[in-house]
Design a protein around this motif. Structure first.
Motif, mmCIF file in Angstrom:
data_model
loop_
_atom_site.group_PDB
_atom_site.id
_atom_site.type_symbol
_atom_site.label_atom_id
_atom_site.label_comp_id
_atom_site.label_asym_id
_atom_site.label_seq_id
_atom_site.Cartn_x
_atom_site.Cartn_y
_atom_site.Cartn_z
ATOM 1 N N MET A 1 56.820 -7.385 5.276
ATOM 2 C CA MET A 1 55.463 -7.905 5.482
ATOM 3 C C MET A 1 55.290 -9.172 4.642
ATOM 4 S SD MET A 1 51.847 -5.898 5.015
ATOM 5 C CE MET A 1 52.502 -4.472 5.879
ATOM 6 N N ASP A 2 54.859 -10.242 5.275
ATOM 7 C CA ASP A 2 54.733 -11.545 4.617
ATOM 8 C C ASP A 2 53.357 -11.645 3.948
ATOM 9 O OD1 ASP A 2 54.471 -14.217 3.923
ATOM 10 O OD2 ASP A 2 55.604 -14.916 5.664
ATOM 11 N N LEU A 3 53.336 -11.599 2.604
ATOM 12 C CA LEU A 3 52.063 -11.624 1.884
ATOM 13 C C LEU A 3 51.351 -12.965 2.016
ATOM 14 C CD1 LEU A 3 52.849 -9.663 -1.410
ATOM 15 C CD2 LEU A 3 51.845 -8.848 0.721
ATOM 16 N N ILE A 4 52.119 -14.047 2.117
ATOM 17 C CA ILE A 4 51.491 -15.366 2.292
ATOM 18 C C ILE A 4 50.764 -15.424 3.636
ATOM 19 C CG2 ILE A 4 51.937 -17.832 2.564
ATOM 20 C CD1 ILE A 4 54.248 -17.554 0.609
ATOM 21 N N GLU A 5 51.414 -14.892 4.662
ATOM 22 C CA GLU A 5 50.789 -14.866 5.991
ATOM 23 C C GLU A 5 49.530 -13.998 5.982
ATOM 24 O OE1 GLU A 5 51.891 -13.544 10.586
ATOM 25 O OE2 GLU A 5 53.477 -13.754 9.079
ATOM 26 N N ILE A 6 49.600 -12.853 5.301
ATOM 27 C CA ILE A 6 48.434 -11.976 5.203
ATOM 28 C C ILE A 6 47.300 -12.674 4.456
ATOM 29 C CG2 ILE A 6 47.551 -9.832 4.204
ATOM 30 C CD1 ILE A 6 49.216 -9.289 6.616
ATOM 31 N N SER A 7 47.634 -13.396 3.385
ATOM 32 C CA SER A 7 46.612 -14.115 2.608
ATOM 33 C C SER A 7 45.906 -15.158 3.464
ATOM 34 C CB SER A 7 47.252 -14.793 1.391
ATOM 35 O OG SER A 7 47.754 -13.842 0.491
ATOM 36 N N CYS A 8 46.680 -15.891 4.253
ATOM 37 C CA CYS A 8 46.089 -16.910 5.130
ATOM 38 C C CYS A 8 45.205 -16.265 6.186
ATOM 39 C CB CYS A 8 47.189 -17.730 5.792
ATOM 40 S SG CYS A 8 48.129 -18.765 4.647
ATOM 41 N N ALA A 122 41.676 -0.418 8.983
ATOM 42 C CA ALA A 122 43.127 -0.616 9.022
ATOM 43 C C ALA A 122 43.731 -0.510 10.416
ATOM 44 C CB ALA A 122 43.801 0.379 8.079
ATOM 45 N N HIS A 123 43.005 -0.945 11.446
ATOM 46 C CA HIS A 123 43.621 -0.974 12.771
ATOM 47 C C HIS A 123 44.806 -1.934 12.751
ATOM 48 C CE1 HIS A 123 39.431 0.311 14.046
ATOM 49 N NE2 HIS A 123 40.220 1.294 14.427
ATOM 50 N N GLN A 124 45.915 -1.509 13.362
ATOM 51 C CA GLN A 124 47.116 -2.335 13.356
ATOM 52 C C GLN A 124 47.595 -2.601 14.784
ATOM 53 O OE1 GLN A 124 49.218 -0.122 14.557
ATOM 54 N NE2 GLN A 124 49.200 1.771 13.400
ATOM 55 N N ALA A 125 48.761 -3.243 14.906
ATOM 56 C CA ALA A 125 49.219 -3.733 16.208
ATOM 57 C C ALA A 125 49.372 -2.613 17.232
ATOM 58 C CB ALA A 125 50.540 -4.483 16.039
ATOM 59 N N ASP A 126 49.869 -1.455 16.802
ATOM 60 C CA ASP A 126 50.029 -0.345 17.742
ATOM 61 C C ASP A 126 48.670 0.178 18.206
ATOM 62 O OD1 ASP A 126 52.396 -0.309 15.676
ATOM 63 O OD2 ASP A 126 53.172 0.605 17.506
ATOM 64 N N ASP A 127 47.704 0.217 17.288
ATOM 65 C CA ASP A 127 46.345 0.619 17.667
ATOM 66 C C ASP A 127 45.770 -0.342 18.709
ATOM 67 O OD1 ASP A 127 46.255 2.759 15.828
ATOM 68 O OD2 ASP A 127 45.680 1.393 14.219
ATOM 69 N N GLN A 128 46.078 -1.629 18.545
ATOM 70 C CA GLN A 128 45.568 -2.633 19.477
ATOM 71 C C GLN A 128 46.062 -2.360 20.895
ATOM 72 O OE1 GLN A 128 43.223 -4.714 19.853
ATOM 73 N NE2 GLN A 128 43.870 -6.780 19.262
ATOM 74 N N LEU A 168 45.980 -6.399 12.288
ATOM 75 C CA LEU A 168 46.159 -6.335 13.736
ATOM 76 C C LEU A 168 47.515 -6.856 14.205
ATOM 77 C CD1 LEU A 168 42.682 -7.284 15.268
ATOM 78 C CD2 LEU A 168 43.814 -5.058 15.236
ATOM 79 N N GLN A 169 48.182 -7.668 13.405
ATOM 80 C CA GLN A 169 49.499 -8.172 13.801
ATOM 81 C C GLN A 169 50.639 -7.421 13.119
ATOM 82 O OE1 GLN A 169 49.426 -12.411 13.040
ATOM 83 N NE2 GLN A 169 48.680 -12.869 15.098
ATOM 84 N N VAL A 170 50.307 -6.371 12.387
ATOM 85 C CA VAL A 170 51.313 -5.618 11.638
ATOM 86 C C VAL A 170 51.590 -4.305 12.362
ATOM 87 C CG1 VAL A 170 51.915 -4.618 9.406
ATOM 88 C CG2 VAL A 170 50.436 -6.642 9.507
ATOM 89 N N SER A 171 52.849 -3.989 12.578
ATOM 90 C CA SER A 171 53.208 -2.770 13.309
ATOM 91 C C SER A 171 53.170 -1.549 12.397
ATOM 92 C CB SER A 171 54.604 -2.906 13.914
ATOM 93 O OG SER A 171 55.581 -2.891 12.884
ATOM 94 N N GLU A 176 54.651 1.474 7.302
ATOM 95 C CA GLU A 176 55.347 2.576 6.635
ATOM 96 C C GLU A 176 56.425 2.046 5.691
ATOM 97 O OE1 GLU A 176 56.625 5.128 9.777
ATOM 98 O OE2 GLU A 176 54.608 5.960 10.116
ATOM 99 N N ALA A 177 57.063 0.937 6.074
ATOM 100 C CA ALA A 177 58.064 0.327 5.188
ATOM 101 C C ALA A 177 57.399 -0.208 3.922
ATOM 102 C CB ALA A 177 58.792 -0.795 5.922
ATOM 103 N N TYR A 178 56.208 -0.812 4.065
ATOM 104 C CA TYR A 178 55.481 -1.329 2.904
ATOM 105 C C TYR A 178 55.100 -0.183 1.964
ATOM 106 C CZ TYR A 178 51.880 -3.741 0.165
ATOM 107 O OH TYR A 178 51.136 -4.266 -0.863
ATOM 108 N N CYS A 179 54.639 0.920 2.532
ATOM 109 C CA CYS A 179 54.270 2.074 1.708
ATOM 110 C C CYS A 179 55.487 2.602 0.942
ATOM 111 C CB CYS A 179 53.678 3.179 2.578
ATOM 112 S SG CYS A 179 52.028 2.802 3.241
ATOM 113 N N ALA A 180 56.637 2.639 1.602
ATOM 114 C CA ALA A 180 57.852 3.121 0.938
ATOM 115 C C ALA A 180 58.267 2.182 -0.194
ATOM 116 C CB ALA A 180 58.975 3.259 1.960
ATOM 117 N N GLU A 181 58.199 0.872 0.057
ATOM 118 C CA GLU A 181 58.596 -0.115 -0.951
ATOM 119 C C GLU A 181 57.704 -0.060 -2.182
ATOM 120 O OE1 GLU A 181 58.383 -3.810 1.064
ATOM 121 O OE2 GLU A 181 60.036 -3.353 2.445
ATOM 122 N N ASN A 182 56.427 0.307 -1.988
ATOM 123 C CA ASN A 182 55.470 0.301 -3.095
ATOM 124 C C ASN A 182 55.108 1.706 -3.575
ATOM 125 O OD1 ASN A 182 54.443 -2.705 -3.420
ATOM 126 N ND2 ASN A 182 54.693 -2.332 -1.220
#
Length: 472
Positions: A1-8, A122-128, A168-171, A176-182
């Motif tokens: 997950m790109d934090l810079i992209e999320i910040s923008c 927290a709606h995400q891409a799959d929810d969309q 919305l653009q995050v799958s 789940e990968a972000y949760c595991a990493e953190n």
């Protein structure tokens, strides 16, 4: 997950300010905890909001898990427990819809209490993808098929606090990968696998079938949603401009519009305008289906329509004998449109200086000597020979069979109802129209025509002037 992209995205699409508080809806699942962690990590001021639906045996465990996470991360937490089963049963909602309504109500209350700039969910891409397919199967138009937006308002819950959806653009896989990493420990909602719920059937049954036809179906749905969102925005702006052209008056619970101007619009704009106003009057979109909107359009286009068309419970479209249409709720303040008598009977005396008919209307009473007054053709004013009248008067709505001799018709009588018809007075207005009676006779159809009875003559010594006034 790109934090810079999320910040923008948070700055440019969600329009969030790091210095202002945000309430984050947190269920305890991976999506909402990922969002809470991201916002907190990026320096935003966040308050977690958890709504316990009390539908699952593990709901209490989820609540405790959210408490523990917020304690560890140092994030303030608001919790509300709601009785979804009772609410859904009493309001005739499904459990899914009842839970959604109570959840958003509670979260918006948290947001208002904290003067939050937004409610983040927290709606995400799959929810969309799932949401777009749900709307398609339910027969939605463009506004439904465009999917969820990064920033939007839902008038059913708040006119002032936006709902933002940064993921919305995050799958789901990326989350789940972000949760595991953190090392984020999240709860699993066991009902997510139960196909008795519509969304779950879409997720577990329909989308896998569609992916057999096109493995990129989720991506293509997202792209279609972006196209439809832009085109929907264009049409909505056109509809807003057109609304100003056809709207004659807006009041508490009603829209009065020019039928002629409305019917000159393209059917696309007619449909959108009528639907928008219906949603605004009801405060929600539920039950405002294609068939309901089409019934309203059909009524508006009839040459000799019935006077009132029920569209939904407590929502009506009315046509007078003139060229106007009235869309209104059952509790609309129609006294803002026409002279309106709130009471079934209102006595007053000649010595009274004024009489209030309703919150919007008043009759002012004045006595003049001949020569002190100039006569004109203003129908809002009536003048009588005061000495030909008794001291007692009564204001009442029209009664069946009421007759009067309109001034200037040489004493020829007619029914008050026929006079209303000749003057194109809508049926809705007639039941509360103030009729002034003296000595059991109709003296004045207020604001329209006085009777021949007690008219001013050369022998008149005192003139009673009555003026119908709008007081707001």
């Amino acid at each position: 997950m790109d934090l810079i992209e999320i910040s923008c995205l948070l700055r440019d699409k969600c329009l969030l300010d790091p210095q202002k508080p945000i309430v984050v809806g947190v269920s305890g699942g991976p999506d909402s905890l990922c969002l809470l962690h991201l916002l907190h990590r990026l320096g935003y001021t966040v308050i977690a909001g958890h709504v316990n639906h009390q539908l699952r045996e593990t709901a209490g465990h989820d609540e405790e898990q959210v408490k523990e996470v917020c304690r560890q991360w140092g994030i303030p937490l608001e919790i509300e427990r709601v009785d979804v089963r009772s609410f859904a049963q009493n309001s005739h909602f499904s459990l899914e819809e009842g839970a959604r309504i109570l959840r958003y109500r509670s979260l918006m209350q948290f947001a208002a209490a904290h003067s939050a700039q937004a409610l983040a969910v927290a709606h995400q891409a799959d929810d969309q993808s799932e949401t777009m397919l749900m709307h398609l199967l339910r027969g939605s138009g463009m506004s439904g098929l465009k999917g969820m937006q990064y920033r939007s308002f839902n008038p059913a819950f708040s006119l002032d606090i936006p709902i933002v959806r940064p993921l919305l653009q995050v799958s789901r896989t990326e989350i789940e990968a972000y949760c595991a990493e953190n090392s984020i420990e999240f709860c699993q909602d066991e009902t997510n696998s139960e196909t008795k719920y519509f969304r779950n059937r879409i997720r577990h049954e329909l989308i896998p079938v569609l992916e057999n036809y096109n493995p990129q179906v989720r991506l293509h749905l997202e792209q279609t949603g972006q196209i439809l969102a832009e085109e929907n925005r264009f049409l909505e702006e056109a509809a807003q401009r057109a609304q100003k052209q056809v709207l004659l008056r807006q009041g508490e619970g009603f829209f009065l519009l020019s039928r002629e101007r409305f019917l000159k619009l393209d059917i696309v704009l007619q449909r959108r305008i009528l639907r928008n106003w219906m949603i605004e009057l009801r405060g929600e979109i539920r039950d405002i289906s294609f068939s309901v909107v089409e019934a309203g359009l059909s009524f508006a286009g009839e040459k000799n329509p019935v006077l009132v068309k029920p569209l939904l419970k407590s929502l009506f479209l009315a046509s007078g004998e003139g060229q106007n249409l009235l869309l209104y709720r059952e509790d609309a303040d129609l006294g803002d449109l026409w002279p309106w008598l709130s009471e079934p009977s209102l006595p007053w005396r000649l010595s009274d200086e004024k009489v209030n008919l309703s919150r919007h209307w008043q009759i002012r009473c004045e006595i003049f000597a001949p020569g002190e007054i100039t006569f004109d053709r203003d129908p809002q004013v009536a003048c009588f020979d005061a000495d030909s009248l008794s001291e007692q008067f009564e204001l009442m709505p029209p009664a069946p069979g009421d007759r009067f001799a309109p001034f200037g018709m040489n004493g020829r009588e007619m029914k008050v109802g026929d006079y209303f018809t000749n003057q194109h007075i809508p049926l809705l207005a007639r039941g509360h129209w103030p009729i002034l009676r003296a000595e059991g006779r109709v003296l004045w159809v207020a604001g329209l025509r006085q009777a021949e009875f007690a008219r001013v003559s050369e022998s008149t010594r005192r003139i009673l002037k009555l003026s119908l006034l709008k007081i707001d």
